[in-house]
Design an enzyme around this catalytic site. Sequence first.
Site, mmCIF file in Angstrom:
data_model
loop_
_atom_site.group_PDB
_atom_site.id
_atom_site.type_symbol
_atom_site.label_atom_id
_atom_site.label_comp_id
_atom_site.label_asym_id
_atom_site.label_seq_id
_atom_site.Cartn_x
_atom_site.Cartn_y
_atom_site.Cartn_z
ATOM 1 N N HIS A 129 1.094 -0.853 0.257
ATOM 2 C CA HIS A 129 0.040 0.080 -0.175
ATOM 3 C C HIS A 129 0.561 1.511 -0.108
ATOM 4 O O HIS A 129 1.838 1.077 0.544
ATOM 5 C CB HIS A 129 -0.833 0.042 1.780
ATOM 6 C CG HIS A 129 -1.365 1.495 1.459
ATOM 7 N ND1 HIS A 129 -0.657 2.125 2.704
ATOM 8 C CD2 HIS A 129 -1.881 1.831 0.396
ATOM 9 C CE1 HIS A 129 -0.834 3.186 2.589
ATOM 10 N NE2 HIS A 129 -2.379 3.532 1.592
ATOM 11 N N ASN A 131 0.338 5.640 -0.714
ATOM 12 C CA ASN A 131 -0.525 7.447 -0.896
ATOM 13 C C ASN A 131 0.890 8.235 -0.425
ATOM 14 O O ASN A 131 1.894 8.432 0.338
ATOM 15 C CB ASN A 131 -1.843 6.838 -0.338
ATOM 16 C CG ASN A 131 -1.380 7.762 1.091
ATOM 17 O OD1 ASN A 131 -1.679 9.179 1.854
ATOM 18 N ND2 ASN A 131 -1.805 7.042 1.803
ATOM 19 N N TYR A 132 0.233 9.303 -1.066
ATOM 20 C CA TYR A 132 1.231 10.460 -0.666
ATOM 21 C C TYR A 132 0.158 11.836 -1.240
ATOM 22 O O TYR A 132 -1.170 11.548 -2.987
ATOM 23 C CB TYR A 132 2.127 10.538 -2.425
ATOM 24 C CG TYR A 132 3.348 9.588 -1.501
ATOM 25 C CD1 TYR A 132 3.594 9.802 -0.248
ATOM 26 C CD2 TYR A 132 3.267 8.213 -2.225
ATOM 27 C CE1 TYR A 132 5.200 8.431 -0.416
ATOM 28 C CE2 TYR A 132 3.992 7.163 -1.811
ATOM 29 C CZ TYR A 132 4.912 7.079 -1.217
ATOM 30 O OH TYR A 132 5.616 5.802 -0.880
ATOM 31 N N ARG A 133 0.025 12.818 -0.751
ATOM 32 C CA ARG A 133 -1.011 13.625 -0.955
ATOM 33 C C ARG A 133 -0.890 15.341 -0.138
ATOM 34 O O ARG A 133 0.295 14.994 0.182
ATOM 35 C CB ARG A 133 -2.227 13.338 0.116
ATOM 36 C CG ARG A 133 -2.138 13.406 1.334
ATOM 37 C CD ARG A 133 -3.282 12.758 2.103
ATOM 38 N NE ARG A 133 -2.358 12.270 3.836
ATOM 39 C CZ ARG A 133 -1.295 11.694 4.246
ATOM 40 N NH1 ARG A 133 -1.173 10.127 3.349
ATOM 41 N NH2 ARG A 133 -1.149 10.492 5.926
ATOM 42 N N ALA A 303 -19.484 11.151 -1.109
ATOM 43 C CA ALA A 303 -18.241 9.758 -1.579
ATOM 44 C C ALA A 303 -17.924 8.955 -2.262
ATOM 45 O O ALA A 303 -19.114 8.165 -2.937
ATOM 46 C CB ALA A 303 -17.776 9.675 -0.633
ATOM 47 N N ARG A 304 -16.661 9.050 -3.482
ATOM 48 C CA ARG A 304 -17.171 7.672 -4.293
ATOM 49 C C ARG A 304 -16.768 6.637 -3.894
ATOM 50 O O ARG A 304 -15.454 5.962 -3.187
ATOM 51 C CB ARG A 304 -15.758 8.539 -5.660
ATOM 52 C CG ARG A 304 -16.505 7.266 -6.667
ATOM 53 C CD ARG A 304 -15.455 7.861 -7.820
ATOM 54 N NE ARG A 304 -16.041 7.672 -8.628
ATOM 55 C CZ ARG A 304 -15.435 6.663 -9.450
ATOM 56 N NH1 ARG A 304 -15.009 5.826 -9.449
ATOM 57 N NH2 ARG A 304 -15.469 6.110 -11.317
ATOM 58 N N SER A 307 -14.544 3.804 -4.927
ATOM 59 C CA SER A 307 -12.689 4.648 -4.548
ATOM 60 C C SER A 307 -12.229 4.557 -3.358
ATOM 61 O O SER A 307 -11.403 4.012 -3.263
ATOM 62 C CB SER A 307 -12.171 6.229 -5.425
ATOM 63 O OG SER A 307 -12.566 5.585 -7.037
#
Length: 351
Positions: A129, A131-133, A303-304, A307
């Site tokens: 996993h 993630n970058y935000r 919200a989706r 996803s």
Amino acid sequence: MEAPTMRQRFEEYIFGLQEEIITSFETLDPNAPKFKRDSWQRAHQGGKGVSGVFFVPPSEDGSPGPQTILEKAGVNISVVHGMLPPAAIKEMRADHSSIPYDGKTSLPFFAAGISLVVHPRNPHAPTVHANYRYFEISEKAAEDEGTSKVVAWWFGGGSDLTPSYLYDEDARHFHTTLQKACNQHGSELYPVFKKWCDEYFYIVHRQETRGVGGLFFDDLSTEKHARLSEDIKRPRSSEEIFDFIKAVGNSFVPSYLPILERRMSMPSTDQQRRWQLIRRGRYVEFNLVYDRGTKFGLKTPSARIESILMSLPETARWEYMTDMGSDLESEEGRLIAVLKQPVDWAGLENL
């Protein structure tokens, strides 16, 4: 011509990273179905995204499908903006005192990120996993003004490895690759973010971590950081932090693909598949009970959901009082021991 904003630069970076990661998996298994690219628009407020999802549809006659390297995977991007309510602003001010707050006024926000989860088919190949935000809050512009002023911004992210069967060389490779990316920007970053990862991905009701860890970090900005010393070398400006994000983001493929290549064709048994599915059940437990991003997403209007739940494995298993993993001399028990007591994998590389 005006220079591109951080919003634009970060968005351009994550779309490029998404394509690089998806292409690396498609190249590894050229006979498998391609990732499905699904573009979407955010209703009511604003934003867009592209989901890159891998799955193998079941056959209509029930016959086994192709034996692909991946069982399920997603490499998703969201770029959204809208108004942040006062309650959320109040919570964020704990780490970002520059955000104005009067208890009544909503403020414009912008958020962009790439989030990915890969569940391979082989029980010996670990789930991964990352993630970058980037998050930005602005002042509410007056009607006669142009663009509003940014009052707070920060970066966050991380990457972690979740094996069903423990191979020390895989864990060392994953951690040392991340460590090298961090060390370009300060030697204190890796040990702090590694410890944060072990703490974050902890399944309290099981008293074990989700996997063998990696990196987890949030709230990186020019402001004082609760976990980082003020007197050490670390990225502080937006340019320095963006360079750090790109370093760790670009380390994803070299940190994980060599591990997948080593394990994807190993022979496995039905019992090993059973254990893999039990461990995936633990993955589901963490994501639905503890993961902040999942919980926030499920509470967000419009919200989706597809996803948000992309991270869940296609198949998982729960056994009542399972005995798998209880024998500490077994391969399953060896993994459990490490999940109960995290290891300094990068340190082991230097022994």
